[in-house]
Motif scaffolding. Structure first.
Motif, PDB file in Angstrom:
ATOM      1  N   ALA A 137      36.483   3.780 -22.497  1.00  0.00           N
ATOM      2  CA  ALA A 137      37.099   5.260 -21.590  1.00  0.00           C
ATOM      3  C   ALA A 137      35.141   5.233 -20.894  1.00  0.00           C
ATOM      4  CB  ALA A 137      36.570   6.578 -22.900  1.00  0.00           C
ATOM      5  N   TYR A 138      34.260   4.352 -20.983  1.00  0.00           N
ATOM      6  CA  TYR A 138      34.036   4.116 -19.926  1.00  0.00           C
ATOM      7  C   TYR A 138      34.660   3.219 -18.830  1.00  0.00           C
ATOM      8  CZ  TYR A 138      29.539   2.235 -17.594  1.00  0.00           C
ATOM      9  OH  TYR A 138      29.002   1.578 -16.566  1.00  0.00           O
ATOM     10  N   ASN A 139      35.273   2.463 -18.923  1.00  0.00           N
ATOM     11  CA  ASN A 139      36.008   1.889 -17.549  1.00  0.00           C
ATOM     12  C   ASN A 139      36.803   3.057 -16.784  1.00  0.00           C
ATOM     13  OD1 ASN A 139      34.318   0.020 -19.104  1.00  0.00           O
ATOM     14  ND2 ASN A 139      36.156  -2.101 -19.138  1.00  0.00           N
ATOM     15  N   ALA A 140      37.253   3.402 -17.912  1.00  0.00           N
ATOM     16  CA  ALA A 140      38.018   4.433 -17.182  1.00  0.00           C
ATOM     17  C   ALA A 140      37.374   5.296 -16.041  1.00  0.00           C
ATOM     18  CB  ALA A 140      38.933   5.320 -18.110  1.00  0.00           C
ATOM     19  N   ALA A 141      36.394   5.793 -16.610  1.00  0.00           N
ATOM     20  CA  ALA A 141      35.709   7.054 -16.078  1.00  0.00           C
ATOM     21  C   ALA A 141      34.792   6.649 -14.890  1.00  0.00           C
ATOM     22  CB  ALA A 141      34.413   8.151 -16.811  1.00  0.00           C
ATOM     23  N   MET A 142      33.968   5.038 -15.016  1.00  0.00           N
ATOM     24  CA  MET A 142      33.846   4.918 -13.246  1.00  0.00           C
ATOM     25  C   MET A 142      34.392   4.239 -12.881  1.00  0.00           C
ATOM     26  SD  MET A 142      30.137   5.476 -14.245  1.00  0.00           S
ATOM     27  CE  MET A 142      29.255   3.235 -13.249  1.00  0.00           C
ATOM     28  N   LEU A 143      35.705   4.122 -13.165  1.00  0.00           N
ATOM     29  CA  LEU A 143      36.319   3.596 -11.594  1.00  0.00           C
ATOM     30  C   LEU A 143      36.941   5.594 -11.596  1.00  0.00           C
ATOM     31  CD1 LEU A 143      38.858   0.949 -14.134  1.00  0.00           C
ATOM     32  CD2 LEU A 143      37.201   0.229 -11.743  1.00  0.00           C
ATOM     33  N   ALA A 144      37.183   5.926 -11.746  1.00  0.00           N
ATOM     34  CA  ALA A 144      37.677   7.499 -11.351  1.00  0.00           C
ATOM     35  C   ALA A 144      36.442   8.181 -10.799  1.00  0.00           C
ATOM     36  CB  ALA A 144      38.038   7.847 -12.633  1.00  0.00           C
ATOM     37  N   LEU A 145      35.525   7.916 -10.955  1.00  0.00           N
ATOM     38  CA  LEU A 145      34.367   9.099  -9.973  1.00  0.00           C
ATOM     39  C   LEU A 145      33.393   8.570  -9.568  1.00  0.00           C
ATOM     40  CD1 LEU A 145      33.246  10.458 -13.742  1.00  0.00           C
ATOM     41  CD2 LEU A 145      35.126  10.909 -12.555  1.00  0.00           C
TER      42      LEU A 145
END
Length: 306
Positions: A155-163
C-alpha cells in the motif's frame, strides 16, 4: 508489513487445510480458481528475473462500465519478502468483480533499497499500458487511467505511485493521465521513525531519505482515495498511518474515504478477498462502491449524452 504467509498463522480455523503437506496459502489460491477468469502469467517488464507481473482478466467484458476499470495491486512483506504468485486469490477475486487486475513483482531488500522498488512499480505500469493497448484486449475497452492498490508495504508502494508524480513520469508515463484512484489496505504511509528492525535498513535508518512517505504528498490535487484499515493492527498503527493519511488528504481538499473493516487484523484484512476466509466486515463492498463512484458507468455515459 509481514508476508501473507503470516496470515495463516493468525487464523484459528480450518486447521484441516494443513494436512497432506499442502500449505494453507496454496489451498487458498487453489480454491480461488472458483472465480473463472483469464490469466496471463509472467509478463516481463525488465531484465531482472523478478520483474514480471500476472494479468487477470474478467471472463467476459465488463458490461457495467463505459471502460473496464484497471487495478494494479502491490503485495506487502516489509519490502524484503513476497511474490506475485502468493496473491493469485487477490487477482482472481478482483477480476471476477469485473476489473482488469495486474499483480506485479518488485525487487526486494537486501538486493535493493528505497526507491528502487518504486521505480520497479512505475516500470510495471508503463509496460501494462503498452500491453493493454494491444488488439487482443480491445474487447474489454480497458481504461487508460488505473487504480493503484496495495496491502501493507504494498500500500505504501501504491500510495507513492499515486501521490508522487516523480515515479511514473520518470518511467515515461504521464502521471496525470494514468491515475484514477488509490485503494490502500492496512498501509504504511507515515512510518518514521521506524521501529521494525526488518524495515529500518530499507530506508537507511536513522538517515531517512527526505520526502519519502506518502503523507508528504497530500497537498497536491489527487484523484479519490479509499483507505481500508483493520479493526485491530499490532504491526502498522492505524492512527499514525491510515487515519493520518485520510485526514491529511481531506484537509488538503482531496476526496478520501476511510473505513475500518470489522473483525479483521493487519493480515486478515487482505484475507477477506479470499473465497475461503469470512469475517464480519468486507473489503469487496467498499471497493465496489468506490470504483462505481470514480469510473463512469454505461448508464451514466448514456444519460450524459446531449
Amino acid at each position: 508489513m509481514k508476508s501473507t504467509k503470516t496470515l495463516f498463522r493468525t487464523l484459528k480455523v480450518l486447521p484441516i487445510l494443513l494436512l497432506g503437506g499442502c500449505s494453507a496459502l496454496q489451498v487458498v489460491n487453489s480454491l480461488s480458481k472458483i472465480y473463472t477468469v483469464d490469466v496471463k502469467e509472467n509478463l516481463s517488464f525488465g531484465e531482472h528475473p523478478k520483474l514480471k507481473y500476472d494479468l487477470y482478466l474478467p471472463d467476459t467484458p465488463n458490461q457495467e462500465f463505459a471502460t473496464t476499470p484497471v487495478i494494479v495491486f502491490f503485495y506487502g512483506g516489509s519490502w524484503n519478502r513476497g511474490d506475485k504468485s502468493e496473491y493469485e486469490f487477490v487477482g482472481r477475486r478482483l477480476a471476477s468483480m469485473g476489473y482488469i487486475t495486474a499483480v506485479p513483482n518488485y525487487r526486494l531488500y537486501p538486493e535493493v533499497k528505497y526507491p528502487d522498488f518504486l521505480e520497479d512499480g512505475a516500470k510495471s505500469i508503463a509496460h501494462l499500458k503498452t500491453e493493454l493497448g494491444k488488439q487482443e484486449y480491445q474487447k474489454y475497452k480497458p481504461s487508460e487511467k488505473y487504480i493503484m492498490m496495495g496491502h501493507s508495504a504494498g500500500a505504501y508502494n501504491a500510495a507513492m505511485l499515486a501521490l508522487d508524480a516523480r515515479w511514473l513520469n520518470g518511467a515515461g508515463v504521464s502521471h496525470t493521465d494514468s491515475i484514477q484512484g488509490l485503494i490502500g489496505l492496512a498501509g504504511a504511509y507515515n512510518i518514521y521513525p521506524i521501529k521494525d528492525t526488518e524495515v529500518r535498513p530499507v530506508f537507511e535508518h536513522p538517515n531517512y531519505p527526505p520526502k519519502s512517505q506518502p503523507i508528504d504528498y497530500v497537498k497536491l490535487p489527487h484523484p479519490p482515495t479509499l483507505i481500508l484499515a483493520p479493526e485491530t493492527d499490532t504491526l502498522v498503527s492505524v492512527e499514525r498511518n491510515s487515519e493520518a493519511l485520510h485526514q491529511a488528504l481531506q484537509k488538503a481538499g482531496n476526496a478520501s474515504t476511510f473505513q475500518s473493516v470489522e473483525g479483521t487484523d493487519h493480515i486478515t484484512l487482505v484475507g477477506t478477498l479470499s473465497p475461503l476466509l469470512f469475517f464480519k466486515g468486507s473489503t469487496t463492498k467498499p471497493i465496489e462502491q468506490f470504483i462505481k463512484t470514480i469510473y463512469q458507468t454505461k448508464q451514466t455515459a448514456q444519460t450524459s449524452k446531449p
